[in-house]
Scaffold this motif. Structure first.
Motif, PDB file in Angstrom:
ATOM      1  N   LEU A   4     -12.034   0.643 -12.228  1.00 20.29           N
ATOM      2  CA  LEU A   4     -10.666  -0.099 -12.051  1.00 20.29           C
ATOM      3  C   LEU A   4      -9.932   1.084 -10.939  1.00 20.29           C
ATOM      4  N   PHE A   5      -9.858   2.248 -11.023  1.00 24.44           N
ATOM      5  CA  PHE A   5      -9.255   3.280 -10.357  1.00 24.44           C
ATOM      6  C   PHE A   5     -10.212   3.213  -8.894  1.00 24.44           C
ATOM      7  N   VAL A   6     -11.509   3.258  -9.103  1.00 29.65           N
ATOM      8  CA  VAL A   6     -12.199   3.291  -7.837  1.00 29.65           C
ATOM      9  C   VAL A   6     -12.033   2.078  -7.001  1.00 29.65           C
ATOM     10  N   LEU A   7     -12.011   0.672  -7.664  1.00 27.30           N
ATOM     11  CA  LEU A   7     -11.578  -0.344  -7.061  1.00 27.30           C
ATOM     12  C   LEU A   7     -10.244  -0.395  -6.281  1.00 27.30           C
ATOM     13  N   SER A   8      -9.109   0.000  -7.026  1.00 29.89           N
ATOM     14  CA  SER A   8      -8.007   0.068  -6.542  1.00 29.89           C
ATOM     15  C   SER A   8      -7.715   0.976  -5.336  1.00 29.89           C
ATOM     16  N   ALA A   9      -8.406   2.160  -5.358  1.00 29.61           N
ATOM     17  CA  ALA A   9      -8.434   3.064  -4.157  1.00 29.61           C
ATOM     18  C   ALA A   9      -9.107   2.416  -3.019  1.00 29.61           C
ATOM     19  N   VAL A  10     -10.127   1.832  -3.115  1.00 35.12           N
ATOM     20  CA  VAL A  10     -10.866   1.254  -1.902  1.00 35.12           C
ATOM     21  C   VAL A  10     -10.074   0.120  -1.512  1.00 35.12           C
ATOM     22  N   ALA A  11      -9.387  -0.863  -2.395  1.00 33.66           N
ATOM     23  CA  ALA A  11      -8.504  -1.864  -1.882  1.00 33.66           C
ATOM     24  C   ALA A  11      -7.351  -1.036  -1.080  1.00 33.66           C
ATOM     25  N   LEU A  12      -6.853  -0.091  -1.515  1.00 36.44           N
ATOM     26  CA  LEU A  12      -5.593   0.600  -0.793  1.00 36.44           C
ATOM     27  C   LEU A  12      -6.243   0.750   0.583  1.00 36.44           C
ATOM     28  N   VAL A  13      -7.331   1.721   0.425  1.00 37.84           N
ATOM     29  CA  VAL A  13      -7.858   2.200   1.863  1.00 37.84           C
ATOM     30  C   VAL A  13      -8.006   0.925   2.922  1.00 37.84           C
ATOM     31  N   VAL A  14      -8.602  -0.149   2.551  1.00 37.49           N
ATOM     32  CA  VAL A  14      -9.139  -1.277   3.158  1.00 37.49           C
ATOM     33  C   VAL A  14      -7.884  -1.860   3.743  1.00 37.49           C
ATOM     34  N   SER A  15      -6.822  -1.890   2.754  1.00 38.35           N
ATOM     35  CA  SER A  15      -5.725  -2.673   3.346  1.00 38.35           C
ATOM     36  C   SER A  15      -4.740  -1.735   4.347  1.00 38.35           C
ATOM     37  N   VAL A  16      -4.696  -0.289   4.054  1.00 38.75           N
ATOM     38  CA  VAL A  16      -4.251   0.276   5.289  1.00 38.75           C
ATOM     39  C   VAL A  16      -4.921   0.491   6.329  1.00 38.75           C
ATOM     40  N   TRP A  17      -6.606   0.415   6.291  1.00 38.15           N
ATOM     41  CA  TRP A  17      -7.149   0.400   7.464  1.00 38.15           C
ATOM     42  C   TRP A  17      -7.054  -0.846   8.209  1.00 38.15           C
ATOM     43  N   GLY A  18      -7.286  -1.920   7.618  1.00 38.47           N
ATOM     44  CA  GLY A  18      -7.218  -3.392   8.087  1.00 38.47           C
ATOM     45  C   GLY A  18      -6.182  -3.909   8.089  1.00 38.47           C
ATOM     46  N   GLY A  19      -5.076  -3.539   7.535  1.00 34.71           N
ATOM     47  CA  GLY A  19      -3.745  -4.418   7.335  1.00 34.71           C
ATOM     48  C   GLY A  19      -3.842  -5.808   6.483  1.00 34.71           C
ATOM     49  N   TYR A  20      -4.711  -5.599   5.451  1.00 37.83           N
ATOM     50  CA  TYR A  20      -4.847  -6.813   4.838  1.00 37.83           C
ATOM     51  C   TYR A  20      -3.980  -6.904   3.491  1.00 37.83           C
ATOM     52  N   GLU A  21      -3.553  -8.233   3.120  1.00 42.35           N
ATOM     53  CA  GLU A  21      -2.741  -8.260   1.942  1.00 42.35           C
ATOM     54  C   GLU A  21      -3.386  -9.568   1.219  1.00 42.35           C
ATOM     55  N   TRP A  22      -3.734  -9.452  -0.013  1.00 44.93           N
ATOM     56  CA  TRP A  22      -4.402 -10.368  -0.875  1.00 44.93           C
ATOM     57  C   TRP A  22      -3.282 -10.986  -1.683  1.00 44.93           C
ATOM     58  N   ILE A  63      -2.365 -14.833  -4.186  1.00 45.08           N
ATOM     59  CA  ILE A  63      -2.472 -16.498  -4.714  1.00 45.08           C
ATOM     60  C   ILE A  63      -1.016 -16.831  -4.607  1.00 45.08           C
ATOM     61  N   PRO A  64      -0.755 -17.551  -3.336  1.00 44.63           N
ATOM     62  CA  PRO A  64       0.551 -17.832  -3.165  1.00 44.63           C
ATOM     63  C   PRO A  64       1.283 -18.429  -4.415  1.00 44.63           C
ATOM     64  N   GLY A  65       2.407 -17.978  -4.533  1.00 40.25           N
ATOM     65  CA  GLY A  65       3.342 -18.165  -5.558  1.00 40.25           C
ATOM     66  C   GLY A  65       3.184 -17.604  -7.100  1.00 40.25           C
ATOM     67  N   TYR A  66       1.945 -17.133  -7.071  1.00 42.67           N
ATOM     68  CA  TYR A  66       1.482 -16.514  -8.348  1.00 42.67           C
ATOM     69  C   TYR A  66       1.237 -14.903  -8.560  1.00 42.67           C
ATOM     70  N   VAL A  67       0.453 -14.463  -7.375  1.00 35.98           N
ATOM     71  CA  VAL A  67       0.109 -13.171  -7.381  1.00 35.98           C
ATOM     72  C   VAL A  67       0.090 -12.730  -5.721  1.00 35.98           C
ATOM     73  N   VAL A  68       0.648 -11.470  -5.507  1.00 34.60           N
ATOM     74  CA  VAL A  68       0.910 -10.709  -4.418  1.00 34.60           C
ATOM     75  C   VAL A  68       0.364  -9.276  -4.249  1.00 34.60           C
ATOM     76  N   VAL A  69      -0.767  -9.052  -3.864  1.00 38.49           N
ATOM     77  CA  VAL A  69      -1.211  -7.732  -4.069  1.00 38.49           C
ATOM     78  C   VAL A  69      -0.902  -6.978  -2.541  1.00 38.49           C
ATOM     79  N   ASP A  70       0.609  -6.695  -2.448  1.00 36.33           N
ATOM     80  CA  ASP A  70       0.906  -5.757  -1.460  1.00 36.33           C
ATOM     81  C   ASP A  70       0.828  -4.438  -1.466  1.00 36.33           C
ATOM     82  N   GLY A  71       1.469  -3.661  -0.696  1.00 38.24           N
ATOM     83  CA  GLY A  71       1.535  -2.220  -0.811  1.00 38.24           C
ATOM     84  C   GLY A  71       1.939  -1.612  -2.042  1.00 38.24           C
ATOM     85  N   LEU A  72       3.158  -2.257  -2.567  1.00 41.24           N
ATOM     86  CA  LEU A  72       3.692  -1.729  -3.978  1.00 41.24           C
ATOM     87  C   LEU A  72       2.601  -1.811  -5.023  1.00 41.24           C
ATOM     88  N   ALA A  73       2.176  -3.043  -5.031  1.00 39.00           N
ATOM     89  CA  ALA A  73       0.991  -3.330  -6.166  1.00 39.00           C
ATOM     90  C   ALA A  73      -0.127  -2.241  -5.900  1.00 39.00           C
TER      91      ALA A  73
END
Length: 494
Positions: free
Chosen positions: A34-52, A54-64
């Motif tokens: 989970l740590f490796v996946l979280s770190a990869v998601a953070l790097v991908v988000s910073v690099w590509g500006g992505y945010e995942w 599920i509208p109204g239920y889950v927001v995986v933003d910078g804080l998350a």
């Protein structure tokens, strides 16, 4: 006495090997994955500006994502440490199942965007931690500590659920992100009521004055659970306030209240620390103080600084708890030589404080204007002054080396804090209002004067001159009586 000689040779106990059980191994591998996946998601988000999301239920933003990386890393350390520490425990599978579940729940709290999901995860987080505090089922003190913690956590969850329900009813939406988007347009009376409930829930979670009782009574928990609690659980109050930052930032009275309560808890926790000798209770009192500083930074409008603080505090406190056993020893009181360096020491300390403050302002830009950033810089200056004075007094190095080397040793962490603050601020750029400095007010001046007065009192030793004050602080730092082993015989095996 009996005419028989006794051997004084130390007996070498057999080396304990890490548990080979399936559950501990699987949980440890899982949490590091989970740590490796979280770190990869953070790097991908910073690099590509992505945010995942599920509208109204889950927001995986910078804080998350930041909190996912932090939470899984701390949890991975605790999992790995626990495989040896908990080896031989009859309920080791349940222990690992709970700390792994706790990690998943924390991840859910930080990403939840639905009020019901957030409230349910918050309650689950508290109940899981209460179960870890009472891990030893046959130990009545542990069960008493778990019951106390459970009452606090259920009460906090009920207050939180009520506040979220009020906000959802007022705004007509169950999405947290949509609720905070309406900051400034909500009815003032309902907003204050809801903010009061959110803040109360954060105070209960972070063991702020007067709710420190559950934390100081939780030392029956296994050491890995205590490390996870102090490094990742009490910090959730700061995450809650950051998630709802726009609502708080829109109400100056609420922000001032955060400053006052945070400052009071910081000073109170530090005062409790001064009178404690028990290792784990000292760490608990320190956590009360550190959580006060975290809430204080939220009140100044620097929610990103609060997240930075909780990350650094998590690293520091996890290390201290996991290494607490190595610091316990039986010693007799003895006099120590005075290391007061007089005027040179004072001049060097003031110089280090000024240098640390200037470095913080240069790196972050906070304090360059007459707003709450100036107060944050003031706290950095006072902290640097205290740390320098403390190291100068305790260090056994020659005076010349101390006067030259220690200021540099103290100022370097200030630079690290400043750069980390800027990094976290950048990662949280998409999270609303994580940096919202407020105007300086009478409240800030009064709190600043209180900090200076408290520092002078400690420096002059005034806190030692009053027996009544000492006894009062000692009493307030005690855990609940039912959670205390009152005689050494209680530690013996049956």
């Amino acid at each position: 006495m009996t005419g028989q000689s006794q051997s004084t040779d130390h007996v070498q106990l057999p080396e304990t090997t890490p548990s080979s059980a399936v559950v501990p191994r699987a949980a440890t591998v899982g949490v590091w994955a989970l740590f490796v996946l979280s770190a990869v998601a953070l790097v991908v988000s910073v690099w590509g500006g992505y945010e995942w999301s599920i509208p109204g239920y889950v927001v995986v933003d910078g804080l998350a994502m930041v909190m996912w990386v932090v939470a899984t890393f701390f949890s991975g350390i605790v999992h790995s440490y626990s495989r040896r520490y908990m080896a031989g425990d009859g309920r080791i599978d349940q222990f690992f199942g709970r700390i792994f579940a706790f990690t998943l729940i924390v991840m859910a709290v930080t990403a939840a965007d639905h009020v019901a999901l957030f409230a349910a995860a918050w309650l689950g987080m508290g109940l899981t931690m209460a179960s870890l505090i009472g891990h030893v089922r046959g130990w009545e003190q542990a069960q008493a500590a778990a019951a106390i913690a459970r009452r606090y956590f259920v009460a906090g969850s009920a207050v939180l659920a009520g506040s979220l329900a009020l906000l959802a009813w007022t705004t007509g939406t169950t999405s947290i992100s949509r609720i905070v988007d309406q900051a400034g347009s909500l009815p003032p009376e309902l907003t204050m009521l809801a903010l009061g409930g959110l803040f109360l829930a954060a105070m209960l979670q972070s063991a702020l004055l007067p709710f420190q009782g559950w934390l100081l009574s939780s030392m029956t928990a296994p050491t890995p659970a205590s490390a996870l609690m102090h490094a990742g659980f009490v910090n959730a109050g700061g995450i809650l306030l950051t998630r709802f930052a726009p609502l708080f930032a829109d109400v100056p009275t609420a922000m001032s209240l955060l400053v006052v309560v945070g400052a009071t808890s910081a000073l109170f926790g530090q005062a409790l620390l001064l009178v404690q000798s028990d290792i784990k209770r000292k760490l608990g009192a320190s956590t009360v103080a550190q959580m006060g500083f975290m809430i204080l930074q939220c009140g100044l409008g620097f929610f990103a600084a609060a997240i930075t603080h909780l990350i650094l505090h998590g690293f520091y406190k996890a290390y201290l708890f996991l290494s607490a056993g190595a610091t316990v020893e039986q010693t007799a009181p003895k006099k120590t030589a005075s290391t007061d360096l007089g005027l040179p020491g004072l001049i060097v300390s003031l110089g280090a404080a000024a240098g640390g403050g200037a470095l913080f302002v240069a790196i972050t830009g906070k304090g360059a204007h007459l707003d709450s950033g100036a107060f944050l810089a003031f706290i950095v200056v006072l902290t640097t002054l205290h740390a320098t004075r403390d190291l100068l007094e305790r260090s056994t190095l020659p005076s010349r080396i101390k006067l030259v080397g220690i200021p540099f040793i103290v100022v370097v962490p200030i630079a690290v804090y400043g750069f980390l603050f800027e990094t976290i601020s950048a990662l949280l750029a998409t999270v609303p209002m994580t940096n919202a400095p407020t105007e300086l007010s009478v409240v800030h001046l009064a709190v600043g004067a209180l900090f200076v007065g408290s520092y002078i009192a400690v420096e002059l030793g005034w806190h030692r001159s009053s027996k009544r004050l000492y006894v009062a602080l000692l009493n307030h730092s005690q855990p609940a009586p039912k959670t205390v082993l009152t005689t050494k015989e209680d530690y013996n095996d049956a």
